[in-house]
Design a protein around this motif. Structure first.
Motif, PDB file in Angstrom:
ATOM      1  N   ILE A  69       1.408  -8.753  -3.943  1.00 44.27           N
ATOM      2  CA  ILE A  69       1.746  -7.878  -5.224  1.00 44.27           C
ATOM      3  C   ILE A  69       0.732  -6.728  -5.332  1.00 44.27           C
ATOM      4  O   ILE A  69      -0.483  -7.015  -4.955  1.00 44.27           O
ATOM      5  N   ARG A  70       1.012  -5.921  -5.973  1.00 46.72           N
ATOM      6  CA  ARG A  70       0.111  -4.559  -6.262  1.00 46.72           C
ATOM      7  C   ARG A  70      -0.515  -4.860  -7.595  1.00 46.72           C
ATOM      8  O   ARG A  70      -0.059  -5.456  -8.847  1.00 46.72           O
ATOM      9  N   LYS A  71      -1.913  -4.743  -7.523  1.00 50.56           N
ATOM     10  CA  LYS A  71      -2.794  -5.079  -8.833  1.00 50.56           C
ATOM     11  C   LYS A  71      -2.162  -4.420 -10.200  1.00 50.56           C
ATOM     12  O   LYS A  71      -2.017  -5.165 -11.256  1.00 50.56           O
TER      13      LYS A  71
ATOM     14  N   GLU B 263       0.859  -1.126   0.021  1.00 51.80           N
ATOM     15  CA  GLU B 263      -0.030   0.065  -0.126  1.00 51.80           C
ATOM     16  C   GLU B 263       0.933   1.239   0.078  1.00 51.80           C
ATOM     17  O   GLU B 263       0.471   2.284  -0.077  1.00 51.80           O
ATOM     18  N   SER B 264       2.107   0.845   0.483  1.00 55.00           N
ATOM     19  CA  SER B 264       3.080   2.320   0.301  1.00 55.00           C
ATOM     20  C   SER B 264       3.786   2.373  -0.873  1.00 55.00           C
ATOM     21  O   SER B 264       4.648   3.397  -1.291  1.00 55.00           O
ATOM     22  N   GLY B 265       3.587   1.471  -1.759  1.00 56.51           N
ATOM     23  CA  GLY B 265       4.142   1.578  -3.291  1.00 56.51           C
ATOM     24  C   GLY B 265       5.030   0.389  -3.634  1.00 56.51           C
ATOM     25  O   GLY B 265       5.573   0.266  -4.847  1.00 56.51           O
ATOM     26  N   VAL B 266       5.431  -0.521  -2.868  1.00 58.02           N
ATOM     27  CA  VAL B 266       6.246  -1.601  -3.219  1.00 58.02           C
ATOM     28  C   VAL B 266       5.499  -2.547  -4.112  1.00 58.02           C
ATOM     29  O   VAL B 266       4.454  -2.710  -3.982  1.00 58.02           O
ATOM     30  N   ASP B 267       6.044  -2.880  -5.075  1.00 54.61           N
ATOM     31  CA  ASP B 267       5.408  -3.678  -6.163  1.00 54.61           C
ATOM     32  C   ASP B 267       5.036  -5.167  -5.872  1.00 54.61           C
ATOM     33  O   ASP B 267       4.080  -5.668  -6.332  1.00 54.61           O
ATOM     34  N   MET B 268       6.164  -5.816  -5.350  1.00 60.10           N
ATOM     35  CA  MET B 268       5.769  -7.102  -5.058  1.00 60.10           C
ATOM     36  C   MET B 268       6.634  -7.441  -3.671  1.00 60.10           C
ATOM     37  O   MET B 268       7.852  -6.890  -3.414  1.00 60.10           O
ATOM     38  N   VAL B 269       6.243  -8.243  -2.791  1.00 60.72           N
ATOM     39  CA  VAL B 269       6.916  -8.687  -1.816  1.00 60.72           C
ATOM     40  C   VAL B 269       6.989 -10.290  -1.651  1.00 60.72           C
ATOM     41  O   VAL B 269       6.149 -10.956  -1.949  1.00 60.72           O
ATOM     42  N   ILE B 270       8.465 -10.949  -1.541  1.00 61.31           N
ATOM     43  CA  ILE B 270       8.834 -12.148  -1.548  1.00 61.31           C
ATOM     44  C   ILE B 270       9.367 -12.540  -0.266  1.00 61.31           C
ATOM     45  O   ILE B 270      10.079 -11.687   0.437  1.00 61.31           O
ATOM     46  N   GLU B 271       9.022 -13.465   0.325  1.00 65.66           N
ATOM     47  CA  GLU B 271       9.654 -13.728   1.784  1.00 65.66           C
ATOM     48  C   GLU B 271      10.762 -14.526   1.791  1.00 65.66           C
ATOM     49  O   GLU B 271      11.197 -15.315   0.958  1.00 65.66           O
ATOM     50  N   ILE B 272      11.677 -14.063   2.810  1.00 66.13           N
ATOM     51  CA  ILE B 272      13.192 -14.605   2.978  1.00 66.13           C
ATOM     52  C   ILE B 272      12.662 -15.691   4.039  1.00 66.13           C
ATOM     53  O   ILE B 272      12.366 -15.532   4.911  1.00 66.13           O
ATOM     54  N   PRO B 273      12.861 -17.064   3.705  1.00 65.15           N
ATOM     55  CA  PRO B 273      12.693 -18.143   4.741  1.00 65.15           C
ATOM     56  C   PRO B 273      13.485 -17.922   6.015  1.00 65.15           C
ATOM     57  O   PRO B 273      14.552 -17.073   6.085  1.00 65.15           O
TER      58      PRO B 273
END
Length: 419
Positions: free
Chosen positions: A348-350, A61-71
């Motif tokens: 992810i951002r739509k 919601e702050s503008g990052v396009d995609m977030v991937i988790e670090i295990p």
């Protein structure tokens, strides 16, 4: 089109992170951003203040396009292993052009030259390092002197010994060096860039400015500051998400919330089996077992264990590894495979769905967006790592204030986030 990778915790997402996001896109000319983010446990060896799904929403919601988790195996490890896991994930996307990190130095050439020497550890470097160690210097001092000496011979640079000391003592510089080391070791095509940290240091506790550290924000909240009082330090999405998380009893979460669970783990393992826990060595298991009889809260146990021999960060990681049951054998097994075994997309951002299409074409690791559909299709090592992550997430829920959210297989109850 260019894509910049960011290595993050967002614990929680604040104005400094927003500055980093926007400045990173500016200096690299990137159109899109992909953040690899620590999951429910973070690099200090502690549980995250609020869970990874809430933090993912803050970021998107702050503008990052995609977030991937670090295990968790990498998000809670030492700087070198944290960097290994993070850079491996960005490299495995096959679509990231740059990684941009904050640093105290704010100068990529200096960091890059030092990282190059440390990535290769030439025979000459090792010889000089050994000489300083034999003279009685500590490893940190010996490394600084060796790098200073080698750099004077290798590059025409006008940096003083103090410049090297400052570079190698600042936490974000250290991480930056590790990131570039792993880019080189992986022969990655990703280019490195850095921006200078503004206003506050990594451990700065002040929240007077609009730019405050995450540790300062957490400390203020843990000391009974009202969320409204520190609203100026964070974007509106973070403020809204935190309000909801507080109302639902999902935060705050501190390491002390796991004191009962840790004591159970210590009692169950005993000293003989505790010595197999990752990062426990030199009889530390006996010291932990002894002090656990008189100190219940984890914060008190850490104080009792603290010596000049063991850093607070290492002790945090050791106790967390004990809580989660992470053994030397298990960690080294995954490390021998070369790092994370999958790319788990938290959200992810739509408007950035082009990223997901590109990722499906270029990714070098299995993609996970739907736990139910993905887990059975994963190859064995990835499946094993993901099963452990499911267990870790269930343990994390023990810290929720609202116990109705304490649950088994919590990973399956949180869908892929699209905002």
């Amino acid at each position: 089109m260019k894509i910049v990778g960011l290595i993050t915790e967002y614990n929680p997402f604040h104005n400094g992170h927003l500055y980093h996001l926007n400045k990173s896109k500016e200096v690299t000319g990137a159109t899109y951003s992909i953040a690899v983010m620590s999951g429910n446990f973070v690099q200090r060896g502690c549980p995250a203040y609020v869970n990874k799904w809430v933090r993912t929403r803050m970021a998107l919601e702050s503008g990052v396009d995609m977030v991937i988790e670090i295990p968790t195996y990498y998000s809670t490890a030492s700087a070198e292993l944290f960097a290994m896991g993070s850079i491996s994930l960005l490299n495995a996307t096959g679509i990231v052009d740059y990684v941009c990190f904050g640093s105290e130095a704010g100068e990529i050439d200096f960091i890059n030259h030092v990282a190059t020497i440390l990535a290769n550890e030439s025979e000459n470097y090792q010889k000089v390092l050994k000489k300083h160690l034999h003279s009685g210097d500590s490893f940190a001092v010996s490394r600084t002197k060796s790098l200073y000496q080698i750099m004077q011979l290798t590059y025409e640079m006008e940096y003083s010994f103090d410049d090297f000391k400052n570079l190698l003592s600042a936490p974000n510089n250290i991480l930056g060096i590790e990131y570039i080391k792993w880019l080189k070791r992986l022969n990655s095509n990703i280019k490195a860039a850095t921006i200078q940290r503004v206003s506050t240091g990594y451990h700065d506790q002040s929240v007077a400015s609009d730019i405050a550290s995450a540790s300062g924000i957490r400390e203020a909240l843990n000391n009974n500051s009202l969320l409204e009082d520190i609203r100026h330090t964070m974007p509106d999405p973070t403020y809204r998400q935190l309000i909801t998380a507080f109302e639902e009893g999902l935060c705050p979460i501190t390491f002390d919330d796991y004191s009962t669970a840790l004591h159970y783990a210590i009692s169950l393992l005993g000293p003989d089996r505790m010595k197999d826990i990752f990062e426990i060595s030199e009889g530390l298991e006996n010291r932990i077992y002894k002090h656990s009889h008189s100190q219940f809260l984890i914060s008190d146990l850490l104080k009792g264990l603290s010596t000049r021999r063991y850093t607070n960060a290492r002790l945090n990681r050791v106790l967390l590894n004990t809580l989660l049951g992470i053994t030397n054998e298990r960690f080294n097994y995954f490390r021998s495979l070369g790092g994370p075994q999958y790319l788990k997309i938290l959200g992810i951002r739509k408007e950035s769905d082009l990223l997901f299409k590109m990722l499906k074409e270029k990714a070098k690791l299995p993609l996970i967006t739907n736990m139910g559909r993905s887990i059975a299709k994963l190859p064995f090592p990835a499946q094993e790592m993901l099963k452990d992550e499911i267990t870790f997430s269930d343990i994390y829920t023990l810290g929720y204030r609202n116990k109705k959210y304490v649950t088994k297989e919590s990973e399956f109850k949180h869908p892929f986030i699209v905002v």
